[in-house]
Write a protein that holds these residues in place. Structure first.
Motif, short mmCIF file in Angstrom:
data_model
loop_
_atom_site.label_atom_id
_atom_site.label_comp_id
_atom_site.label_asym_id
_atom_site.label_seq_id
_atom_site.Cartn_x
_atom_site.Cartn_y
_atom_site.Cartn_z
N ALA A 107 8.59 40.01 31.12
CA ALA A 107 9.60 40.98 31.56
C ALA A 107 11.00 40.54 31.14
O ALA A 107 11.84 41.39 30.78
CB ALA A 107 9.52 41.15 33.07
N ALA A 108 11.25 39.24 31.18
CA ALA A 108 12.56 38.74 30.76
C ALA A 108 12.78 38.93 29.26
O ALA A 108 13.91 39.17 28.81
CB ALA A 108 12.69 37.26 31.13
N SER A 132 0.69 36.93 36.87
CA SER A 132 1.97 37.38 37.40
C SER A 132 3.10 36.48 36.93
O SER A 132 4.19 36.94 36.59
CB SER A 132 1.92 37.43 38.93
OG SER A 132 3.16 37.81 39.46
N HIS A 133 2.83 35.17 36.92
CA HIS A 133 3.84 34.20 36.46
C HIS A 133 4.16 34.44 34.99
O HIS A 133 5.34 34.45 34.59
CB HIS A 133 3.31 32.78 36.68
CG HIS A 133 4.31 31.71 36.40
ND1 HIS A 133 5.33 31.41 37.27
CD2 HIS A 133 4.46 30.87 35.35
CE1 HIS A 133 6.07 30.43 36.78
NE2 HIS A 133 5.56 30.08 35.61
N SER A 187 3.79 37.24 33.41
CA SER A 187 4.45 38.54 33.31
C SER A 187 5.95 38.44 33.58
O SER A 187 6.74 39.24 33.06
CB SER A 187 3.81 39.54 34.27
OG SER A 187 2.47 39.83 33.87
N ASP A 188 6.36 37.48 34.41
CA ASP A 188 7.79 37.27 34.64
C ASP A 188 8.49 36.87 33.34
O ASP A 188 9.60 37.33 33.04
CB ASP A 188 8.01 36.20 35.70
CG ASP A 188 7.61 36.66 37.09
OD1 ASP A 188 7.55 37.89 37.31
OD2 ASP A 188 7.37 35.80 37.96
N TYR A 189 7.83 36.00 32.57
CA TYR A 189 8.38 35.61 31.27
C TYR A 189 8.43 36.83 30.33
O TYR A 189 9.42 37.03 29.61
CB TYR A 189 7.52 34.52 30.63
CG TYR A 189 7.83 33.12 31.11
CD1 TYR A 189 8.71 32.31 30.40
CD2 TYR A 189 7.22 32.62 32.24
CE1 TYR A 189 8.99 31.02 30.83
CE2 TYR A 189 7.49 31.32 32.68
CZ TYR A 189 8.38 30.53 31.97
OH TYR A 189 8.65 29.25 32.40
N CYS A 203 9.57 32.41 26.49
CA CYS A 203 8.24 32.97 26.66
C CYS A 203 7.29 32.46 25.57
O CYS A 203 6.15 32.06 25.86
CB CYS A 203 8.30 34.49 26.64
SG CYS A 203 6.77 35.30 27.11
N GLU A 222 17.36 31.95 30.58
CA GLU A 222 18.20 33.13 30.64
C GLU A 222 18.93 33.38 29.31
O GLU A 222 19.23 34.52 28.97
CB GLU A 222 19.23 32.99 31.77
CG GLU A 222 18.62 32.91 33.17
CD GLU A 222 18.03 31.53 33.48
OE1 GLU A 222 18.29 30.59 32.68
OE2 GLU A 222 17.32 31.39 34.49
N GLN A 251 0.94 43.05 28.11
CA GLN A 251 0.00 42.71 29.18
C GLN A 251 -1.41 43.15 28.84
O GLN A 251 -2.37 42.40 29.09
CB GLN A 251 0.46 43.35 30.50
CG GLN A 251 1.72 42.72 31.08
CD GLN A 251 2.22 43.47 32.31
OE1 GLN A 251 2.15 44.69 32.37
NE2 GLN A 251 2.73 42.73 33.29
N ASP A 304 0.26 28.10 37.69
CA ASP A 304 1.40 28.28 36.80
C ASP A 304 1.38 27.34 35.59
O ASP A 304 2.28 27.39 34.75
CB ASP A 304 2.71 28.13 37.56
CG ASP A 304 2.92 26.73 38.14
OD1 ASP A 304 2.15 25.81 37.81
OD2 ASP A 304 3.87 26.56 38.93
#
Length: 344
Positions: A210-211, A203-204, A206-208, A265, A258, A229, A179
């Motif tokens: 997606a947010a 994947s880590h 991608s979380d950023y 990101c 948030e 991606q 990470d």
């Protein structure tokens, strides 16, 4: 059980043949019995071991002795740890995959209570980071583990030991993935220098992404996410960052993820230059995800040290982590064989 007892003369030393042949003492625990106790105590709570002994062997052992014996052997395993510090001069295996990460475990600290007061009121409950490292020669399936409750330097030493024991040498390419926590990158530089490259867990990242997607493309956030991606898998980092600039929230740099997902990101990637070369990793067939270390945390550490309602003293937690690592590294039988030699 009842055993025969003999004596040399009227006042001579008493002899118990069975006790001598079995290597046990009255009210004692043979090494074989200790091994069985620790075998259970390594996997389940100490309070459950008496019941398991009854189920498997037809008798019980006190939970207090289960705890004492397990923690004593765990402490010996921790004491016997020996880390390799120098990278071998021989070439070594072509590629070693190396991962490291931390997770929190429950720790209780006790202080002396005033006379007459309940000692439980002097307890302080908190959490401490257990750092787990692993490494494996690319193409194999059995990683080498190392773990510590210590700081980044101790974790880095464990990480290097894992890499060496996985077969690394002076010509080995070390592929790190995770990470991107600052302490990890610092240890990557200190322990391996230019011999290692590091990529952020896809994947880590991608979380950023997606947010940030709803703010960058409200009409089609999923399509936007897929496009980002694909570009990043081609290592097109600068074009991706440039495209986000118009969507950066006008908030302070201290804004929460948030509150400003695009800014979060953008900042996450900008602060980690050179760690998104997914194209090179994919071309070599190397992983771009750190699922191995996340899985390792669950079955090496958390499945025993994060049982419901369990709190550990720091020294006991460190020892139990060492015990769990010994089992994960398939060194269990070697430890008991060595203990048998020392007892002989």
């Amino acid at each position: 059980m009842v055993q025969q007892q003999f004596r040399h003369g009227r006042r001579g030393k008493s002899l118990r043949p069975f006790q001598l042949s079995a290597g046990v003492q009255n009210r004692g625990y043979s090494l074989l019995l200790q091994k069985a106790i620790v075998d259970f105590g390594a996997d389940v709570s100490f309070q459950r071991v008496p019941q398991k002994f009854q189920e498997h062997y037809g008798f019980e052992v006190p939970a207090t002795m289960v705890r004492q014996i397990t923690e004593e052997h765990a402490a010996q395993m921790l004491e016997q740890q020996s880390l390799q510090e120098q990278m071998p001069e021989q070439a070594g295996v072509p590629v070693v995959v190396a991962e490291i990460d931390g997770s929190m475990i429950p720790i209780v600290q006790t202080a002396a209570a005033p006379a007459g007061e309940d000692r439980r009121k002097a307890r302080k409950l908190g959490w401490q980071e257990a750092r787990l490292a692993l490494a494996y020669a690319w193409g194999t399936v059995s990683p080498r583990f190392g773990a510590t409750l210590g700081g980044p330097a101790e974790a880095g030493a464990q990480w290097k030991d894992c890499v060496i024991r996985a077969g690394a040498g002076s010509q080995t390419y070390i592929h790190g993935v995770g990470d991107g926590a600052p302490w990890i990158l610092e240890q990557k530089e200190q322990q391996f220098g230019t011999q290692a490259r590091y990529v952020i867990d896809f994947s880590h990242l991608s979380d950023y992404l997606a947010a940030a997607a709803p703010a960058c493309c409200p009409a089609n956030p999923n399509g936007w996410l897929a496009q980002q991606q694909e570009q990043l898998k081609l290592s097109q980092v600068e074009p991706v960052l440039d495209a986000w600039v118009p969507f950066l929230e006008r908030t302070s740099s201290a804004a929460k993820k948030e509150e400003a997902p695009v800014q979060a990101c953008y900042r996450y990637m900008e602060n980690r230059p050179g760690q998104f070369d997914y194209r090179a990793a994919i071309a070599k067939g190397l992983p771009i995800g750190s699922g191995q270390i996340e899985s390792g945390h669950r079955y090496v550490i958390q499945s025993r040290l994060k049982l419901a309602g369990a709190w550990w003293k720091e020294e006991n937690a460190g020892s139990m982590i060492a015990l769990r690592v010994v089992r994960a590294n398939n060194e269990w039988d070697a430890y008991w064989a060595d203990s048998q030699k020392k007892a002989a």
